[in-house]
Design a protein around this motif. Structure first.
Motif, PDB file in Angstrom:
ATOM      1  N   SER A 171      -6.062   7.231   3.236  1.00 21.97           N
ATOM      2  CA  SER A 171      -5.023   6.864   3.968  1.00 21.97           C
ATOM      3  C   SER A 171      -4.569   8.270   4.531  1.00 21.97           C
ATOM      4  O   SER A 171      -3.710   8.304   5.467  1.00 21.97           O
ATOM      5  CB  SER A 171      -4.253   6.763   2.217  1.00 21.97           C
ATOM      6  OG  SER A 171      -2.782   7.030   3.158  1.00 21.97           O
ATOM      7  N   ILE A 213       1.040   5.384   1.966  1.00 23.54           N
ATOM      8  CA  ILE A 213       0.332   5.543   2.821  1.00 23.54           C
ATOM      9  C   ILE A 213       0.697   7.246   2.674  1.00 23.54           C
ATOM     10  O   ILE A 213       1.544   8.110   2.691  1.00 23.54           O
ATOM     11  CB  ILE A 213       1.216   5.834   4.506  1.00 23.54           C
ATOM     12  CG1 ILE A 213       1.274   4.564   4.271  1.00 23.54           C
ATOM     13  CG2 ILE A 213       0.845   6.636   5.138  1.00 23.54           C
ATOM     14  CD1 ILE A 213       1.516   4.368   5.789  1.00 23.54           C
ATOM     15  N   LYS A 262       0.838  -1.313  -0.070  1.00 23.47           N
ATOM     16  CA  LYS A 262       0.323  -0.140  -0.399  1.00 23.47           C
ATOM     17  C   LYS A 262       0.716   1.291  -0.171  1.00 23.47           C
ATOM     18  O   LYS A 262       1.873   0.946   0.208  1.00 23.47           O
ATOM     19  CB  LYS A 262      -1.009  -0.410   0.772  1.00 23.47           C
ATOM     20  CG  LYS A 262      -0.246  -0.288   2.455  1.00 23.47           C
ATOM     21  CD  LYS A 262      -0.673   0.061   3.789  1.00 23.47           C
ATOM     22  CE  LYS A 262      -0.709  -0.015   4.641  1.00 23.47           C
ATOM     23  NZ  LYS A 262      -1.224   0.415   6.126  1.00 23.47           N
TER      24      LYS A 262
END
Length: 153
Positions: free
Chosen positions: A136, A31, A29
């Motif tokens: 996020s 951030i 992922k």
């Protein structure tokens, strides 16, 4: 892509138009920790000041027009002009206040409150940001953001 992780920031930039995101790449992922809009300064200031490689990426997420000054030009402005020094100080103070506001929001506000604050501060521009970046940025999953959006609509 404005700056890749591992590069040294060579510029401080002013956004004439567009939206810029700062993010840390992780294995599965990304951030997002900053979203910056028109009429604001951007750059990996920590890298710019220390001349060390950045630990994050900076990219545009909408068509963006930037005005840029190199590290050397900024140092010349600081050294040779009072106005340059003043602009540098004011920009640094604004950045500091925004960072403190964000940290306090993460300590005091719920995710829903952080989302509502972002909607209040940037109502039109927020529509142009992909939901996974918003999630996020406010520290939640896209699924949690979807639940918040359903609840407040």
């Amino acid at each position: 892509m404005i700056l890749k992780k591992g590069q040294v920031e060579r510029y401080v930039s002013f956004i004439e138009e567009g939206i810029v995101r700062y993010y840390i790449p992780k294995e599965n992922k990304e951030i997002t920790f900053e979203l910056t809009f028109a009429n604001d300064f951007i750059g990996a200031y920590d890298s710019f000041l220390t001349r060390q490689p950045s630990v994050y990426h900076i990219e545009t997420i909408t068509p963006t027009k930037l005005w840029r000054l190199s590290y050397e030009d900024v140092q010349t402005l600081y050294r040779e002009t009072e106005r340059g020094n003043l602009i540098g100080r004011l920009a640094t103070e604004k950045l500091f206040l925004e960072k403190v506001k964000r940290e306090i929001s993460f300590l005091n506000d719920t995710a829903e409150e952080r989302y509502l604050n972002l909607l209040t501060e940037q109502p039109e521009l927020i529509k142009k940001i992909p939901l996974q970046y918003i999630a996020s940025y406010i520290g939640i999953t896209p699924q949690a953001l979807s639940r918040i959006r359903r609840r407040i609509s």
